[in-house]
Design an enzyme around this catalytic site. Structure first.
Site, PDB file in Angstrom:
ATOM      1  N   ARG A 365       0.848  -1.185   0.000  1.00  0.00           N
ATOM      2  CA  ARG A 365       0.000   0.000   0.000  1.00  0.00           C
ATOM      3  C   ARG A 365       0.890   1.245   0.000  1.00  0.00           C
ATOM      4  O   ARG A 365       1.978   1.248   0.568  1.00  0.00           O
ATOM      5  CB  ARG A 365      -0.906   0.039   1.233  1.00  0.00           C
ATOM      6  CG  ARG A 365      -1.937   1.155   1.125  1.00  0.00           C
ATOM      7  CD  ARG A 365      -2.593   1.471   2.440  1.00  0.00           C
ATOM      8  NE  ARG A 365      -3.521   2.614   2.261  1.00  0.00           N
ATOM      9  CZ  ARG A 365      -4.052   3.302   3.247  1.00  0.00           C
ATOM     10  NH1 ARG A 365      -3.769   2.998   4.487  1.00  0.00           N
ATOM     11  NH2 ARG A 365      -4.861   4.315   2.995  1.00  0.00           N
ATOM     12  N   HIS A 366       0.427   2.308  -0.636  1.00  0.00           N
ATOM     13  CA  HIS A 366       1.182   3.557  -0.711  1.00  0.00           C
ATOM     14  C   HIS A 366       1.401   4.154   0.673  1.00  0.00           C
ATOM     15  O   HIS A 366       0.761   3.761   1.668  1.00  0.00           O
ATOM     16  CB  HIS A 366       0.431   4.561  -1.593  1.00  0.00           C
ATOM     17  CG  HIS A 366      -0.969   4.845  -1.110  1.00  0.00           C
ATOM     18  ND1 HIS A 366      -1.241   5.668  -0.038  1.00  0.00           N
ATOM     19  CD2 HIS A 366      -2.174   4.389  -1.545  1.00  0.00           C
ATOM     20  CE1 HIS A 366      -2.543   5.730   0.165  1.00  0.00           C
ATOM     21  NE2 HIS A 366      -3.141   4.953  -0.734  1.00  0.00           N
ATOM     22  N   HIS A 551      -3.181   0.414  -3.656  1.00  0.00           N
ATOM     23  CA  HIS A 551      -3.982   0.909  -2.549  1.00  0.00           C
ATOM     24  C   HIS A 551      -4.213  -0.213  -1.540  1.00  0.00           C
ATOM     25  O   HIS A 551      -3.919  -1.378  -1.816  1.00  0.00           O
ATOM     26  CB  HIS A 551      -5.309   1.444  -3.079  1.00  0.00           C
ATOM     27  CG  HIS A 551      -5.128   2.395  -4.223  1.00  0.00           C
ATOM     28  ND1 HIS A 551      -5.047   3.762  -4.062  1.00  0.00           N
ATOM     29  CD2 HIS A 551      -4.963   2.164  -5.567  1.00  0.00           C
ATOM     30  CE1 HIS A 551      -4.850   4.336  -5.243  1.00  0.00           C
ATOM     31  NE2 HIS A 551      -4.804   3.385  -6.171  1.00  0.00           N
TER      32      HIS A 551
END
Length: 624
Positions: A365-366, A551
């Site tokens: 995930r970012h 995401h």
């Protein structure tokens, strides 16, 4: 003490006057606690000691429901002990490791003897007497061995209890229900149909064979002493999710909960509209208070972890009758039957040197996004009337890349915060330290994902060797994006102009123009499945890691197709994704010889940190 409460206490005391155990209620009444709250505390703590009940009352002094006449729910279970329990716990561990968690893992190994029922707090001791009387009634006929027959179906695996031993156990359950009705005025429904000890329930059909193989190692002939155990639970939270606090948290605001490691929090998934990303609203079991808490400070707990054991009756002909009523042993009562934890067994799987020897997929995930900290109006906080960017807080990025639609374009496509940049660099440096080999990188077209991918590559010293392939097919579920239109994202050409090492020649599996606004969950899952198939087939068959930066939702939607698992239920998916922190990772290894992928520990540890609220020195000076 009110007159009504005095009469109620006297009624209960008279019924139990013949028992030698001194009353636990008297010390609490002497301390000034009202009878109804003292009885509530005793019921909530299993009536072990007055000290535990007193601690409970002090912790719940600000509990808004303290005076509510809400009784506990109770149930009676027949639980194995000894060698059989050891084998069952080993099955619990291995089935969870090899086939993921199923409904059976929510509760310890047991045979249900009656459905959950309510009992008024002042009558709980009568249940203990009902348990003793029922046990004494069938003790002489209780079988020295209980035959267990393995039964398997497409969604259930367990042992059936059969023959005359099962009839004796049913008689015990019926007797307890009858005694509980007479002594405690409780409506108890005993289990009179097929008695069973569940091993697995509601699992994926393709795991059935593996579970059956594991179950054959549990020989019913293993030594076992059976114990009937009376448990209670808080009826208000039956359909809630249960979280366990992993770290201490001190509230930054009045509406937040205090967390201590080991605290249990009840969370209603349907009542989270007020919670922002990364936070949930829950009720603390320890204090009864409701408030916000950071979700990444917790882990999912099992349903039975919050149950309270009250009394047990052990069926053993060699034991003195007076010792079969377990009224003491408070320190053992909450640990003896808990389902085994898997953290130690899973950690033994972590070996970066071994994982690098196979083709693998690492989904990340970012990092922290700026609007996650400063809210939806973050852009208004950092832009001048003529559209120029400035940095009002150190956690705002140093600068913004140039984009064709100007600064307004960042409103629906926010960048990383300064902490997000820091998180990404830490993760990249940790990957470098493990010595793993990243061979290709794919990223969602969201700016925060491309930024995270670039920063990880820079820490890996690969920014000049590997280009980022921007894949719109792994973009966030568009239903969660603000507005009715798909966000305006930077094109690969724009990203390249802004100094991002993107591959402008890459032809994505799912072009940006094909993203549907407010797509259905099924459309989103199909998009991710097709994209993952394309990504894996595009990469060479040699060993190494395919890095996917996307995401939180991608940790589920991009790994399940590889593992051959069906899509998760939409509601469960939404709750799971909300809990995934910045730089959360899932790691899949390919076992080419077996034609399958397996979920294993990521090559680096997770990143956990606390919040840091805004500070204005001028307000501080004036306020002091």
């Amino acid at each position: 003490m009110a007159a009504g409460e005095t009469q109620l206490y006297a009624k209960v005391s008279n019924k139990l006057r013949g028992r030698s155990t001194p009353s636990l209620l008297d010390p609490l009444l002497a301390m000034g606690f009202p009878a109804h709250t003292a009885l509530k505390a005793l019921a909530a703590t299993g009536r072990k000691t007055a000290e535990e009940a007193e601690d409970w009352l002090h912790c719940h002094r600000n509990d808004p429901s303290l005076d509510d006449p809400i009784p506990q729910e109770y149930a009676l279970f027949l639980c194995p002990t000894g060698a059989l329990l050891d084998k069952l716990q080993e099955f619990w561990r291995e089935s969870k490791r090899q086939c993921a968690k199923n409904r059976a893992h929510e509760v310890f190994p047991h045979v249900t003897l009656c459905d959950f029922f309510t009992c008024e707090d002042q009558k709980v001791e009568c249940l203990y007497e009902a348990l003793k009387r029922a046990g004494d009634r069938v003790l002489g006929a209780f079988p020295p061995a209980v035959p267990l027959v393995l039964h398997s179906s497409i969604s259930y695996l367990g042992f059936f209890l059969s023959g005359s031993p099962a009839d004796v156990i049913r008689e015990f359950a019926v007797t307890f229900a009858t005694e509980a009705s007479v002594l405690a005025d409780c409506a108890v429904k005993p289990c009179t149909k097929q008695l069973h000890l569940t091993l697995a329930h509601k699992f994926y059909p393709h795991h059935q064979r593996t579970l059956e193989q594991l179950a054959r190692a549990v020989h019913p002939g293993h030594g076992c002493q059976w114990t009937a155990a009376l448990y209670s639970r808080d009826m208000r939270f039956v359909h809630y999710q249960t979280l366990r606090a992993l770290f201490q948290y001190k509230p930054q605001n009045a509406d937040e909960l205090t967390l201590s490691p080991g605290d249990y929090i009840f969370v209603d998934p349907t009542q989270q509209e007020e919670a922002s990303e990364g936070w949930v609203i829950g009720v603390s079991q320890r204090t009864g208070r409701r408030g916000f808490l950071p979700e990444n400070y917790t882990d999912r707990a099992s349903e039975a972890d919050t149950w309270v054991k009250h009394r047990t009756y052990t069926f053993s002909l060699a034991t003195d009758l007076n010792s079969r009523k377990d009224g003491e042993g408070g320190s053992r009562q909450n640990a003896e039957f808990h389902p085994p934890q898997t953290s130690m067994s899973l950690s033994s799987l972590q070996a970066p040197q071994a994982t690098a020897a196979r083709r693998s997929v690492l989904v990340v995930r970012h990092g922290e996004r700026v609007d996650q900290i400063f809210g939806k109006s973050w852009l208004q906080q950092c832009s001048t009337p003529d559209g120029k960017y400035y940095r009002p807080d150190l956690n705002f990025p140093c600068s913004l890349p140039r984009r064709s639609n100007g600064i307004k374009g960042f409103e629906s496509d926010p960048p990383l915060s300064s902490c997000g940049v820091f998180q990404s660099r830490i993760a990249g440096a940790a990957l470098l330290d493990t010595g793993v080999r990243v061979t290709s990188v794919f990223a969602s077209p969201a700016l925060r994902c491309v930024q995270t991918a670039k920063l990880i590559l820079e820490e890996l010293k690969l920014e000049k060797k590997i280009k980022i392939r921007v894949e719109p097919g792994i973009f966030e579920w568009t239903k969660w994006e603000a507005g009715k239109a798909t966000p305006t994202l930077m094109s690969p050409e724009e990203l390249k102009e802004a100094n991002f090492p993107v591959d402008t020649d890459y032809r994505p599996a799912f072009p940006l123009s094909c993203l549907l606004p407010a797509e259905s969950y099924g459309e989103y899952v199909d998009r991710c499945t097709a994209s993952m198939s394309r990504i894996v087939n595009t990469c060479p068959q040699d060993t190494g890691i395919i890095l996917i930066v996307s995401h939180g939702s991608a940790l589920d939607s991009c790994t399940r197709p590889l593992l051959g698992l069906p899509p998760r239920d939409c509601g469960d998916f939404a709750q799971l994704v909300r809990k995934i922190p910045s730089l959360g990772m899932c790691f899949c290894e390919e076992h080419r010889e077996e034609g399958k992928w397996e979920l294993v520990n990521p090559p680096v540890k997770t990143l956990t940190h606390g919040s840091n609220s805004a500070f204005n020195w001028r307000n501080w000076v004036l306020g002091n």
